[in-house]
Design a protein around this motif. Structure first.
Motif, PDB file in Angstrom:
ATOM      1  N   VAL A 233       0.822  -1.224   0.000  1.00 18.33           N
ATOM      2  CA  VAL A 233       0.000   0.000   0.000  1.00 18.33           C
ATOM      3  C   VAL A 233       0.849   1.263   0.000  1.00 18.33           C
ATOM      4  O   VAL A 233       0.770   2.086  -0.914  1.00 18.33           O
TER       5      VAL A 233
ATOM      6  N   HIS B 184      -7.471  -3.216   2.141  1.00 17.31           N
ATOM      7  CA  HIS B 184      -6.396  -4.215   2.153  1.00 17.31           C
ATOM      8  C   HIS B 184      -6.427  -5.042   3.437  1.00 17.31           C
ATOM      9  O   HIS B 184      -6.139  -6.252   3.416  1.00 17.31           O
TER      10      HIS B 184
ATOM     11  N   TYR C 121      -9.164  -7.457   3.015  1.00 11.25           N
ATOM     12  CA  TYR C 121      -8.714  -8.577   2.185  1.00 11.25           C
ATOM     13  C   TYR C 121      -7.998  -9.616   3.056  1.00 11.25           C
ATOM     14  O   TYR C 121      -8.241 -10.825   2.936  1.00 11.25           O
TER      15      TYR C 121
END
Length: 267
Positions: free
Chosen positions: A50, A143, A146
């Motif tokens: 990221v 994220h 996820y």
């Protein structure tokens, strides 16, 4: 006591109660919840995936063990209202701001709930900060979601869950030691999976989505067009005073979500 089950049920109950009293009417569906290992392999790579300055769970809480992630789906009528071209619908902009405000209350409630169970919980200070110069946050809900097994990324850069990608994510860091979920492996995005669909590329008014990737700067330019119009609902990422919130407006779009096969389900 099954702590995982208790946490999930408490989140669902809170959202249902908020939904019943929402000023716009019923705008949320039942949330889904996942648990990410705070020291798991994917979480450990967030600064690589990221941003180099992505905040890590142990920086939020020294003894972090789990990150509780949840996705609150929008009701179908919210996405349907946003099915036109160019600017977002006012309903989409207002529901975005109301959802962010509701999630702040939910996080506070869950922090107290977890404390009563004998544990601690905190939210990341970076979660409320959006770096406009970089067009990025240093705390990625999607994220982390996820990592918690809530879904997989689509061509539109959204995380596609079992209840689609039309909604909002949030998470809480805690020292609860519960069984963690694993990331999903099977692709949900039809374009990534087998080259079909690609509807989000066509629908994006900024041309920010292509087979080569997602252009966050083009996307943000479109969000700013909406923010210039939708100032009445405030801004989740403005300074904490009314004048700044009015100045920024609602930085939203959602055209790559509304009307897509992945809006409310996992294709």
């Amino acid at each position: 006591m099954d702590i995982r089950k208790s946490v999930i049920e408490e989140i669902k109950i809170f959202v249902a109660e908020e939904n019943a009293s929402c000023s716009m009417g019923s705008i949320w569906k039942e949330p889904i919840v996942g648990f990410a290992d705070a020291k798991g392999e994917y979480i450990g790579r967030l600064r690589e995936i990221v941003h180099p300055q992505h905040q890590m769970p142990e920086e939020v809480m020294a003894d972090a063990k789990t990150v509780i992630c949840y996705f609150v789906p929008f009701a179908e009528w919210i996405a349907k209202s946003n099915a036109g071209v160019d600017l977002s619908s006012p309903q989409w902009a207002e529901s975005y701001e109301l959802t962010n405000a509701m999630m702040a209350r939910l996080n506070e409630h869950m922090t107290d709930f977890i404390h009563k169970l004998g544990y601690e919980a905190k939210t990341s200070p970076e979660a409320a900060v959006f770096y406009r110069d970089e067009v990025i946050s240093h705390w990625s809900f999607r994220h982390i979601a996820y990592a918690a097994g809530l879904g997989t990324f689509g061509l539109n850069n959204m995380l596609i869950t079992d209840k689609g990608c039309s909604g909002r994510y949030n998470c809480i860091v805690t020292n609860l030691d519960v069984q963690a979920d694993s990331p999903k492996k099977e692709e949900a995005c039809l374009y990534i999976k087998d080259g079909t669909c690609g509807a989000c590329m066509v629908k994006c008014p900024a041309g920010a989505i292509s087979p080569e990737g997602f252009d966050r700067h083009k996307c943000y330019e479109q969000c700013l067009k909406n923010a210039a119009v939708y100032t009445a609902f405030g801004s989740s990422y403005a300074e904490p005073d009314e004048e700044a919130a009015q100045a920024y407006g609602s930085e939203v779009c959602g055209k790559c979500i509304a009307g897509m096969p992945c809006a409310h389900r996992r294709p």
